[in-house]
Scaffold this active site. Structure first.
Site, PDB file in Angstrom:
ATOM      1  N   HIS A 260       0.883  -1.230   0.043  1.00  0.00           N
ATOM      2  CA  HIS A 260       0.165  -0.096  -0.030  1.00  0.00           C
ATOM      3  C   HIS A 260       0.884   1.157   0.136  1.00  0.00           C
ATOM      4  O   HIS A 260       1.638   1.545   0.892  1.00  0.00           O
ATOM      5  CB  HIS A 260      -0.843  -0.189   1.290  1.00  0.00           C
ATOM      6  CG  HIS A 260      -2.026   1.195   1.220  1.00  0.00           C
ATOM      7  ND1 HIS A 260      -2.910   1.182   0.653  1.00  0.00           N
ATOM      8  CD2 HIS A 260      -1.790   2.075   1.788  1.00  0.00           C
ATOM      9  CE1 HIS A 260      -3.593   2.304   0.927  1.00  0.00           C
ATOM     10  NE2 HIS A 260      -2.943   2.910   1.573  1.00  0.00           N
ATOM     11  N   ASP A 372      -8.024   1.473   2.404  1.00  0.00           N
ATOM     12  CA  ASP A 372      -7.704   2.329   3.579  1.00  0.00           C
ATOM     13  C   ASP A 372      -8.397   3.450   3.656  1.00  0.00           C
ATOM     14  O   ASP A 372      -7.949   4.527   3.995  1.00  0.00           O
ATOM     15  CB  ASP A 372      -6.181   2.381   3.251  1.00  0.00           C
ATOM     16  CG  ASP A 372      -5.475   3.258   4.370  1.00  0.00           C
ATOM     17  OD1 ASP A 372      -5.970   3.059   5.587  1.00  0.00           O
ATOM     18  OD2 ASP A 372      -4.545   4.150   4.206  1.00  0.00           O
TER      19      ASP A 372
END
Ligand SMILES: [Zn+2]
Length: 1022
Positions: A260, A372
């Site tokens: 990420h 997220d």
């Protein structure tokens, strides 16, 4: 085969094994101490320090000066380039040789002018492998460059990691040497680590844990760290344990590498480009050694960056995409915020993303990937489906502070009834490490036990990048099918979702938004970014419409395809899930605001170009309306002498007319009363403004209804203490509501600014504190069903939250909030934990509180945070967090909000249209003197909104128009147009026409059927 029967207890055996691989204790005699063999120093290290991020070719031209290990460099955000020359000793023939590099900051190794390996201590990457097994014909002498960014994986926060960056950090290299790496020791260490973790994770209740304990203890017995010939016996013992297989019912963990990378957060956009380079080149190195390794990678923007900055790496990535190992996922331009972008922005995230993935890799992503962000709009399922996506992966709802979300795998049903198969990895992380703990959690946390037997395990350092390591792969490899742990299968999102789909008969459905019960301050923090987003969305909307009309009216007009795409991409980039929410550092805010300025200036120029063509180059004052309904509004005009004045104009839907002043049915009157209060009236509304600017009364004249609750005042500014538990820019906690204080100090009482039959204006000033002040103008226009509040706040607070309240005479258990292409209801009470967890919610241009036949709407032009508790409607205006931006929101802010009481329902009262009107001002256009009022498009049903008109992608002389049903009703509508449309086709959000669904054009127009909140896109061939 075991040694003596073991009498010692669990604790001593376990700790004995732990100490045997400890990197702190007993390294003089334990196995860890044998990881590295001989070492030798480098021939030379020299450095060059750059304040800017420069290319390799620029860096390699610089003058490098000798560097000594331990010397410091910096400060934060600079880059230190190292030139390293090395010579591998002849005697290391047959050995695995590493450049061992331990430094602060994030490093990248360059070899033969190409990036080859990322190096970060935080990401457990401190070795660049020079040779797996040194041969004579390999180069023994070479020179490399190491580019070290003066920031860590998580930026450079002071004290805490989300603290504002320390601009003066110093960095150093602690270790730079050649070493012999003992791979056999590493393999055995990994065996030990996995077994020890099995003992710990399975606990004392599982006999399998004891089997691991006795295995690992015997391995210590068998293994002499100083004698590598003893390792194989220990290894085969471990292997026998790992090879004891599961029964067929065991859960399957689908392991996928992931990294990420926040497109900007605690570091600026420019650093993200290098984070992508460092992380992804390391992934490619791992793929070379591990042909089974699969890596999932989102955000088209990051691929675009890598393509521009690291073209060689991008070519390698394209090859591994073809092999199915490097898997682009998500389908969007960036991993955007899931709440704040408009409906059309969300569509463009997918349009730009999917088209990029298709152009560069020949694929469309099949899953939306947004692990997220801070909540997920109820309109997302329909937008996904319209973009060729029916699967969704996230995990953020595991952060809920109040309620535990009841599913990990389920169908998510959106506002219109569209469903997508949704998976939250039960490990509650997108950056697992392939450890036993991750696998055990994945099984234990799964809330759909018995319904679902497959889960995702996403492994690799993330947020700041980093990605997977060889060690993570080695861990997972050992326990592919080990009794007591889930099966581990190298997998892809497609494999996982196909499996979940195949076994979906028992899955539950969650209907409506996925609301995150945390980070609710992100609807308000960094007001300038929010304002930039809203205004630029509006500007691009108008620019596309005017350009489309100009193109259809004038064959010589070139639709500005590239320039508009560039502006859209900037807007989409700023919608990243730490930028538009305001959870980024000051450097990012500066970048974001600069991008909005670029959009504003370039967008305004494009709009003017198109307006000129559309107005046929006349010089008479005209008005352009970009909204699909006729508007009757007061605008500012200039008379022949350039003197500003007002006019009440009538403009057709998506069309134009000359400015022709009409008289209002009722003029506006503004009267100061004996007690200093002011009465404002326009025939629709009558307001009594107190001397402190609050509304004593607001009457909807025809309905004879008072809006303001008895004994209360509307337009009441209130301030709260706003100290969250940790996540400063992100969180506003429920307890802040207990600190409410009205803003009462009047600096300048209300006074009349102007009183014109078309517009009345009064103004006042309040002091919030010795540092902050509010000046507001209350504006009432002729014929306008709402009062506007043009507000300027000079804001210099610390950990305070400013809101404005309207206590209204409405009783209802639910309030309505606008979201993307629709609206939804949320409770106004706090019955259950699910209700009170939503004490601060998001909405777009309006919120409404209605009872039967009467209601009040609160409109705004750049805000997103609301709350409606009982009968008090509150708009959140400004926060003052100090981390990660110590100066967040300090300065002067402008916002316009409006209050609109109405008879009937908000649908019948055109609240939706009024909120659009507030946000999309009529534009002035120069027209020929004989210009007749002209409408390009109109829609027969008030419920249907024509939101977007743009040139079709990859096609000249074709338009895409997008409409949606806004009332929540089944409705038939006719789209009328005066443009020369030859053919019309239904198409998806990626603008792919459906050959089975032509749209029928009749003399009336195009007849369309809508279900509640349905989005319809049409391809119109001119
Ligand atoms: Zn993130």
């Amino acid at each position: 085969m075991y040694h003596q029967p073991v009498l010692k207890n669990r604790r001593t055996l376990l700790e004995r094994a732990e100490k045997f691989i400890s990197d702190i204790y007993f390294t003089d005699c334990n196995l860890r101490g044998r990881l590295y063999g001989d070492s030798c120093s480098l021939e030379s290290i020299a450095s060059f320090l750059s304040p800017k991020r420069i290319t390799f070719s620029e860096a390699s031209q610089q003058i490098f000066v000798p560097y000594k290990v331990g010397d410091t460099f910096g400060p934060t955000w600079w880059t230190c380039w190292f030139k390293v020359t090395l010579k591998i000793p002849e005697t290391w023939r047959g050995k695995e040789v590493h450049l061992r590099w331990e430094s602060d900051g994030e490093g990248m190794v360059w070899r033969d002018e190409q990036p080859v390996q990322g190096l970060t201590k935080e990401g457990e990457k401190t070795s660049y492998i020079l040779s797996d097994c040194l041969k004579d014909d390999e180069p023994h002498s070479l020179s490399l460059y190491v580019e070290v960014a003066c920031n860590g994986l998580f930026g450079a926060g002071q004290e805490i990691f989300i603290g504002a960056p320390d601009p003066n950090k110093k960095f150093s290299v602690q270790k730079a040497e050649l070493v012999v790496f003992n791979r056999d020791v590493q393999e055995l260490l990994t065996d030990f680590e996995m077994l020890i973790d099995i003992v710990k994770e399975l606990g004392e209740g599982e006999q399998r844990g004891y089997q691991a304990l006795f295995t690992v203890n015997e391995m210590v017995n068998l293994c002499d760290p100083s004698d590598p010939t003893t390792f194989s016996k220990a290894r085969s013992l471990a292997h026998s344990f790992f090879s004891q297989r599961n029964g067929e019912s065991q859960h399957t963990a689908h392991a996928m590498g992931h990294c990420h990378i926040d497109s900007a957060w605690l570091w600026p956009y420019e650093e993200t480009i290098r984070k992508c380079g460092r992380s992804w080149v390391t992934v490619i190195r791992l793929m070379e050694k591990n042909p089974d390794f699969v890596f999932t990678c989102s955000q088209a923007q990051q691929f675009q960056w890598v393509k521009s900055w690291y073209p060689g790496l991008f070519l390698e990535i394209q090859q591994y995409v073809k092999k199915g190992q490097f898997i682009p996922v998500g389908g969007t331009w960036v991993e955007m915020d899931g709440n704040l972008p408009s409906g059309e922005s969300m569509v463009r995230q997918f349009l730009e993303g999917q088209r990029f993935f298709n152009q560069e890799f020949g694929i469309y992503c099949k899953e939306f990937w947004l692990p997220d962000t801070f909540g997920y709009s109820a309109q997302l399922p329909q937008i996904m489906q319209g973009s060729g996506i029916s699967n969704f992966l996230t995990q953020k709802l595991s952060w809920n502070l109040v309620n535990t979300f009841p599913h990990n795998t389920f169908f998510w049903e959106g506002l219109d009834g569209s469903k997508v198969l949704t998976h939250f990895p039960p490990g509650n992380s997108y950056e697992m490490k392939g450890k036993v703990e991750d696998l055990v959690k994945t099984v234990k946390n799964n809330k759909d036990k018995g319904r679902v037997n497959h889960s995702a395990v996403l492994f690799g350092f993330g947020d700041g990048g980093g990605g997977p390591t060889q060690l993570m792969l080695d861990r997972l490899h050992r326990v592919q099918d080990t009794d007591g742990l889930p099966r581990v299968q190298t997998s892809s999102p497609d494999t996982l979702f196909s499996q979940l789909q195949a076994d979906s008969a028992l899955l539950c459905t969650w209907t409506g938004e996925l609301f995150l019960e945390l980070h609710n301050g992100t609807y308000t923090t960094q007001a300038q970014i929010k304002c930039g987003n809203r205004q630029c969305e509006t500007l691009l909307h108008d620019t596309e419409i005017v350009s489309s009309l100009a193109m259809s009216q004038n064959r010589t007009f070139q639709y500005p395809v590239e320039r508009l795409q560039k502006l859209w991409r900037l807007l989409l980039l700023n919608q990243f899930h730490d930028v538009i929410p305001g959870s980024c550092i000051e450097l990012v805010v500066e970048d974001a605001l600069r991008y909005y300025e670029d959009i504003r200036s370039d967008g305004a120029a494009l709009l003017q170009d198109a307006l000129k063509v559309l107005g046929s180059k006349g010089d008479n004052a005209g008005v352009f309306n970009s909204l699909p309904w006729e508007r009757h509004e007061v605008i500012q005009v200039q008379d022949g002498a350039g003197k500003p004045g007002l006019a009440l104009v009538n403009v057709p839907s998506i069309g134009l007319s000359l400015v022709k002043d009409t008289s209002p049915v009722a003029p506006v009157s503004v009267t100061v009363q004996g007690d200093g209060t002011v009465v404002m009236e326009n025939g629709i509304l009558k307001a009594v403004v107190n001397t402190d600017g609050t509304l004593a009364s607001l009457c909807l004249i025809n309905a004879n209804r008072e809006t303001i609750s008895d004994g209360c005042n509307g337009n009441q500014f209130v301030i709260f203490d706003d100290v969250p538990l940790y996540w400063d820019a992100w969180d506003v906690m429920d307890y802040h509501l207990q600190t409410r204080k009205p803003v009462l100090e009047v600096v300048q009482p209300v006074h009349v600014v102007s009183s014109d039959p078309l517009r009345g204006r009064v103004s006042f000033t309040l002091r919030i504190s010795d540092k902050s002040i509010i000046t507001q103008e209350i504006v009432m226009d002729a014929m306008c069903p709402y009062i506007k509040f043009n507000t300027e706040v000079k804001w210099a607070e610390s950990h305070k939250f400013l809101k404005v309240e309207f206590p209204v005479r409405v009783h209802s258990p639910n309030a309505t909030y606008e979201i993307q292409f629709g609206h939804l209801q949320r409770p106004t009470h706090r019955n259950t934990s699910w209700d009170w967890a939503r004490f601060e919610v998001w909405g777009h241009k309006w919120a409404d509180l209605s009872e039967h036949n009467f209601g009040v709407a609160l409109l705004n032009d750049c805000k997103y945070g609301y709350s409606v508790h009982k009968n008090t409607m509150t708009l959140s205006l400004l926060r003052a967090p100090k981390a990660p931006d110590a100066n967040a929101d300090m300065g002067t802010h402008h916002v316009t909000y409006a209050i609109m009481p109405h008879a009937g329902s908000f649908q019948e009262a055109s609240v939706i249209q009024c909120a659009y009107n507030l946000n999309f001002p009529l534009r002035s256009i120069q027209c020929a003197s004989d210009t007749q009022p002209w409408s390009a498009f109109s829609v027969s049903a008030a419920a249907v909104i024509l939101e977007t008109i743009k040139q079709a992608e990859d096609r000249n002389r074709a338009l895409v128009v997008r409409l949606y049903e806004s009332h929540g009703s089944h409705v038939t509508a006719t789209l009328r147009t005066t443009l020369p449309v030859r053919e019309a086709w239904h198409c998806d959000l990626l603008e792919r026409p459906d050959p089975t669904r032509p749209a029928h054009i009749t003399s009336e127009g195009i007849a369309l059927n809508f279900s509640p909140f349905q989005i319809v896109s049409l391809l119109l061939i001119l």
